[in-house]
Scaffold this motif. Structure first.
Motif, PDB file in Angstrom:
ATOM      1  N   ASP A  64     -37.902  39.403 -13.990  1.00 51.89           N
ATOM      2  CA  ASP A  64     -36.446  38.314 -12.556  1.00 51.89           C
ATOM      3  C   ASP A  64     -34.818  39.028 -13.560  1.00 51.89           C
ATOM      4  OD1 ASP A  64     -37.336  37.335 -15.367  1.00 51.89           O
ATOM      5  OD2 ASP A  64     -36.226  35.186 -14.746  1.00 51.89           O
ATOM      6  N   ARG A  65     -35.395  40.086 -14.323  1.00 54.43           N
ATOM      7  CA  ARG A  65     -34.258  39.918 -15.357  1.00 54.43           C
ATOM      8  C   ARG A  65     -34.410  41.657 -16.460  1.00 54.43           C
ATOM      9  NH1 ARG A  65     -36.825  36.407 -18.643  1.00 54.43           N
ATOM     10  NH2 ARG A  65     -36.679  37.007 -20.395  1.00 54.43           N
ATOM     11  N   VAL A  66     -33.426  42.101 -16.829  1.00 50.65           N
ATOM     12  CA  VAL A  66     -33.447  43.502 -17.588  1.00 50.65           C
ATOM     13  C   VAL A  66     -32.680  42.876 -18.729  1.00 50.65           C
ATOM     14  CG1 VAL A  66     -33.399  45.645 -17.614  1.00 50.65           C
ATOM     15  CG2 VAL A  66     -33.992  45.058 -15.115  1.00 50.65           C
ATOM     16  N   GLU A  67     -33.252  43.232 -19.969  1.00 51.72           N
ATOM     17  CA  GLU A  67     -32.041  42.578 -21.065  1.00 51.72           C
ATOM     18  C   GLU A  67     -32.475  44.627 -21.981  1.00 51.72           C
ATOM     19  OE1 GLU A  67     -34.457  38.704 -21.764  1.00 51.72           O
ATOM     20  OE2 GLU A  67     -34.992  39.762 -23.463  1.00 51.72           O
ATOM     21  N   LEU A  68     -31.118  44.476 -22.368  1.00 52.29           N
ATOM     22  CA  LEU A  68     -31.204  45.359 -22.665  1.00 52.29           C
ATOM     23  C   LEU A  68     -29.707  45.578 -23.964  1.00 52.29           C
ATOM     24  CD1 LEU A  68     -28.832  47.208 -20.072  1.00 52.29           C
ATOM     25  CD2 LEU A  68     -31.590  48.072 -21.273  1.00 52.29           C
ATOM     26  N   MET A 116     -23.321  38.686 -21.477  1.00 46.95           N
ATOM     27  CA  MET A 116     -23.148  39.361 -22.525  1.00 46.95           C
ATOM     28  C   MET A 116     -22.841  38.845 -23.916  1.00 46.95           C
ATOM     29  SD  MET A 116     -20.298  41.947 -22.861  1.00 46.95           S
ATOM     30  CE  MET A 116     -19.704  42.940 -23.584  1.00 46.95           C
ATOM     31  N   ARG A 117     -23.146  39.202 -24.830  1.00 46.23           N
ATOM     32  CA  ARG A 117     -23.275  38.892 -26.233  1.00 46.23           C
ATOM     33  C   ARG A 117     -22.392  40.045 -27.334  1.00 46.23           C
ATOM     34  NH1 ARG A 117     -26.586  36.910 -29.729  1.00 46.23           N
ATOM     35  NH2 ARG A 117     -25.397  34.985 -31.205  1.00 46.23           N
ATOM     36  N   LEU A 118     -21.811  39.805 -28.015  1.00 46.82           N
ATOM     37  CA  LEU A 118     -21.351  40.569 -28.340  1.00 46.82           C
ATOM     38  C   LEU A 118     -21.161  40.650 -29.939  1.00 46.82           C
ATOM     39  CD1 LEU A 118     -20.567  43.855 -28.931  1.00 46.82           C
ATOM     40  CD2 LEU A 118     -18.054  42.988 -28.203  1.00 46.82           C
ATOM     41  N   THR A 119     -21.777  40.648 -31.129  1.00 42.32           N
ATOM     42  CA  THR A 119     -21.714  40.282 -32.403  1.00 42.32           C
ATOM     43  C   THR A 119     -21.028  41.779 -33.620  1.00 42.32           C
ATOM     44  OG1 THR A 119     -23.899  40.217 -32.829  1.00 42.32           O
ATOM     45  CG2 THR A 119     -22.719  38.345 -32.279  1.00 42.32           C
ATOM     46  N   THR A 129     -25.617  42.756 -27.274  1.00 43.88           N
ATOM     47  CA  THR A 129     -26.898  42.140 -25.347  1.00 43.88           C
ATOM     48  C   THR A 129     -26.297  41.694 -24.677  1.00 43.88           C
ATOM     49  OG1 THR A 129     -26.953  39.997 -26.380  1.00 43.88           O
ATOM     50  CG2 THR A 129     -28.794  41.552 -27.250  1.00 43.88           C
ATOM     51  N   ALA A 130     -27.167  42.657 -23.201  1.00 46.50           N
ATOM     52  CA  ALA A 130     -26.548  42.192 -21.846  1.00 46.50           C
ATOM     53  C   ALA A 130     -27.991  41.870 -20.931  1.00 46.50           C
ATOM     54  CB  ALA A 130     -26.019  43.054 -21.618  1.00 46.50           C
ATOM     55  N   THR A 131     -27.176  40.439 -20.245  1.00 45.49           N
ATOM     56  CA  THR A 131     -28.779  40.488 -19.300  1.00 45.49           C
ATOM     57  C   THR A 131     -28.573  40.695 -18.003  1.00 45.49           C
ATOM     58  OG1 THR A 131     -29.736  39.037 -20.674  1.00 45.49           O
ATOM     59  CG2 THR A 131     -30.657  38.797 -19.068  1.00 45.49           C
TER      60      THR A 131
END
Lengths: 139, 460
Positions: A64-68, A116-119, A129-131
């Protein structure tokens, strides 16, 4: 799938994204999911090449998704909201001359990813991290 | 599912199973099995790279024999613009047209003329188009088929405009019907082709039918054209040959004919792949139109052309200058944009999928990764697959075994050899002393040997 990415190695920039695309094709991901994942993977890979000393690009493929995930060791991002603005770039002039670092990388990732998450930590590194949701899942 | 027609075929008797072709195929569509190349039909795009590379001439293109002309009451030849570049500087298009007529065709309609009509249609389409950028040319059937297999997400970028070959065939057919009052099935239209992909585009078009009935290989009829050039040496017929249309036969020709836009021309199938990858990553949006041709140099570099492509290019450039100096008025072309619209949608060909069930496919992908990591990564091709990763995919799909890898086979043989040696040292209980005792004595002997060795070492 995990790929090492080396800073300033423009010869190999895009190789990891190409491998990820091939994997998504083998799995039979929806075309739109694949297109968006390729853009995210490529931009994230290029960010490591341009800005970091080295890093890793990791892809987790689910029905159901691709996580990068892009994790790098580098200078970090001092002002994340500013870095997210279209056209804002800290890439040096010689990189821009090559046609890279136009300040569209992170905005493109944000546009293409579902989440999307950016730290980032100064002088340590950045983790993105991006889904990408596979829209046909459950059809 | 209907079978794919392919122009590219294998001559079983000539193939030595050398693995050259598997390494050059842009869609990994060839394997070597039992000493012969095998083409995976679904993946083959008829680009002809394998024809070009085969040292044994075992790859060939199926085209029509000239005898097919007898099937029709009225026959029309459609010479591809690249044909004009296959001859010496003294041979102008009029002579080539005369030679074709002398060979038995009733009429010749130059594809270069249809190319001008298509250029106008493309120009109008690019002007009006505001969606997917860049627009990608539909002219090279090998590139279109490459996109179906490897770049399905880019199919919507393809210009929905018919190729010069199809438009020329349609114009020629309508002209013959009007001028000679013939029924459609009495007219035979034959393309003189520089490549196998065009043959496939005729035999398996995207729409319901092609306006072309068959194709003759440029190389196959070259000798006949040369012979018949003498027939018309004194009074060659007229030729319209517009320079902008003839230019379509080489890389950059489409762009020169379309004009006034940000255009990019790329040739050679592997360069085309690089550019398509760039578009897939969201790049090149500043370009309006991409002319992409599978063969280096464009159609003049086609696998069915007799002349060296670099020689042909010089001849083409020289010819274009001559033609540009003596332009003649062209017939009026239909204005309706629908007339030029691509006959059917171009569907993706998802031939790379491991399984139709995504959960199962993900499991299989993990297996592919695991097997790839175990393979030596030399991509030698000895296993009959183009590279180690492709072998891993073939194993997971059930088309190959890990023992196809010569290095894995060696590893297995070494293990087996070690086991055989171990077994050879084992004594059956009926012979000699009991197992335990002999083992103990073996250890004692070994210790004794080591002591002797040390002693000898000290002495030395």
């Amino acid at each position: 799938m995990e790929f090492s990415v080396c800073g300033m190695d423009f010869n190999r920039a895009g190789e990891a994204a190409a491998q990820i695309k091939k994997a998504l094709q083998l799995v039979g991901m929806h075309m739109d999911t694949m297109r968006r994942a390729v853009i995210v993977a490529y931009e994230a890979e290029l960010n490591i090449v341009i800005h970091a000393r080295q890093g890793r690009l990791v892809a987790h493929i689910h029905p159901d998704r691709v996580e990068l995930e892009a994790i790098d060791e580098g200078p970090g991002i001092p002002d994340i909201p500013r870095a997210m603005q279209e056209g804002y770039s800290t890439a040096p002039a010689h990189i821009r001359k090559m046609g890279f670092g136009a300040g569209m990388g992170l905005p493109n990732i944000k546009k293409s990813a579902s989440q999307m998450r950016l730290t980032s930590e100064i002088n340590v590194g950045t983790r993105l991290t991006a889904t990408i949701i596979n829209q046909t899942s459950g059809d | 599912m209907s079978r794919y027609f392919h122009s590219v075929m294998l001559d079983q008797d000539k193939c030595k199973g050398c693995t050259n072709c598997i390494k050059h195929c842009p869609t990994e569509a060839i394997r070597v099995r039992e000493g012969r190349a095998v083409i995976i039909e679904e993946r083959c795009i008829d680009c002809g790279e394998c024809i070009r590379i085969c040292p044994n001439r075992a790859k060939l293109a199926i085209t029509d024999p000239l005898e097919r002309l007898a099937d029709y009451q009225y026959t029309i030849a459609l010479p591809a613009p690249s044909l004009y570049a296959q001859f010496g500087p003294e041979v102008l298009p009029g002579s080539i047209i005369g030679a074709l007529l002398s060979m038995g065709f009733d009429e010749v309609y130059e594809v270069a003329v249809g190319a001008v009509a298509v250029s106008n249609a493309l120009h109008r389409y690019i002007e009006s188009q505001s969606g997917h950028r860049p627009v990608i040319s539909s002219a090279c059937p090998a590139v279109v088929r490459l996109m179906q297999v490897r770049f399905p997400g880019l199919l919507e970028h393809i210009a929905p405009v018919e190729t010069p070959m199809e438009i020329s065939a349609r114009l020629a057919r309508e002209k013959a019907r009007q001028e000679h009052d013939l029924p459609d099935n009495a007219i035979g239209v034959f393309f003189i082709t520089p490549c196998p992909a065009k043959v496939t585009a005729i035999k398996q078009p995207f729409g319901e039918r092609s306006y072309v009935d068959g194709a003759f290989s440029m190389s196959a009829i070259y000798g006949a054209v040369l012979r018949h050039l003498q027939d018309v040496a004194d009074a060659p017929p007229d030729s319209l040959s517009p320079a902008l249309g003839v230019g379509w036969g080489k890389t950059g020709g489409e762009n020169q004919a379309i004009k006034k836009h940000a255009l990019l021309a790329v040739d050679g199938i592997h360069n085309v792949i690089n550019v398509l990858e760039e578009i897939e990553r969201g790049g090149l949006t500043d370009i309006h139109y991409i002319e992409a041709q599978a063969c280096t140099g464009g159609c003049i570099g086609g696998p069915l052309t007799p002349q060296n492509p670099f020689v042909a290019r010089v001849r083409m450039e020289r010819l274009l200058k001559v033609l540009a100096a003596g332009e003649r008025p062209l017939p009026a072309f239909p204005d309706d944009p629908e007339y030029y619209r691509l006959a059917g949608p171009i569907p993706p060909r998802p031939t790379l999928k491991l399984s139709s069930d995504i959960n199962r496919a993900i499991g299989m992908l993990e297996e592919v990764e695991r097997i790839t990591a175990e393979l030596p990564g030399l991509d030698c091709g000895s296993c009959g697959s183009p590279n180690c990763r492709a072998l891993a995919e073939d194993i997971v799909r059930g088309y190959a075994e890990s023992s196809y890898c010569v290095f894995k086979l060696r590893e297995k043989l070494q293990l087996l050899a070690r086991e055989i040696v171990d077994l050879a040292h084992k004594q059956p209980p009926a012979m000699g002393k009991p197992e335990k005792h002999s083992k103990d004595s073996a250890i004692q002997n070994k210790n004794a040997d080591q002591q002797v060795g040390r002693k000898e070492g000290t002495d030395l």
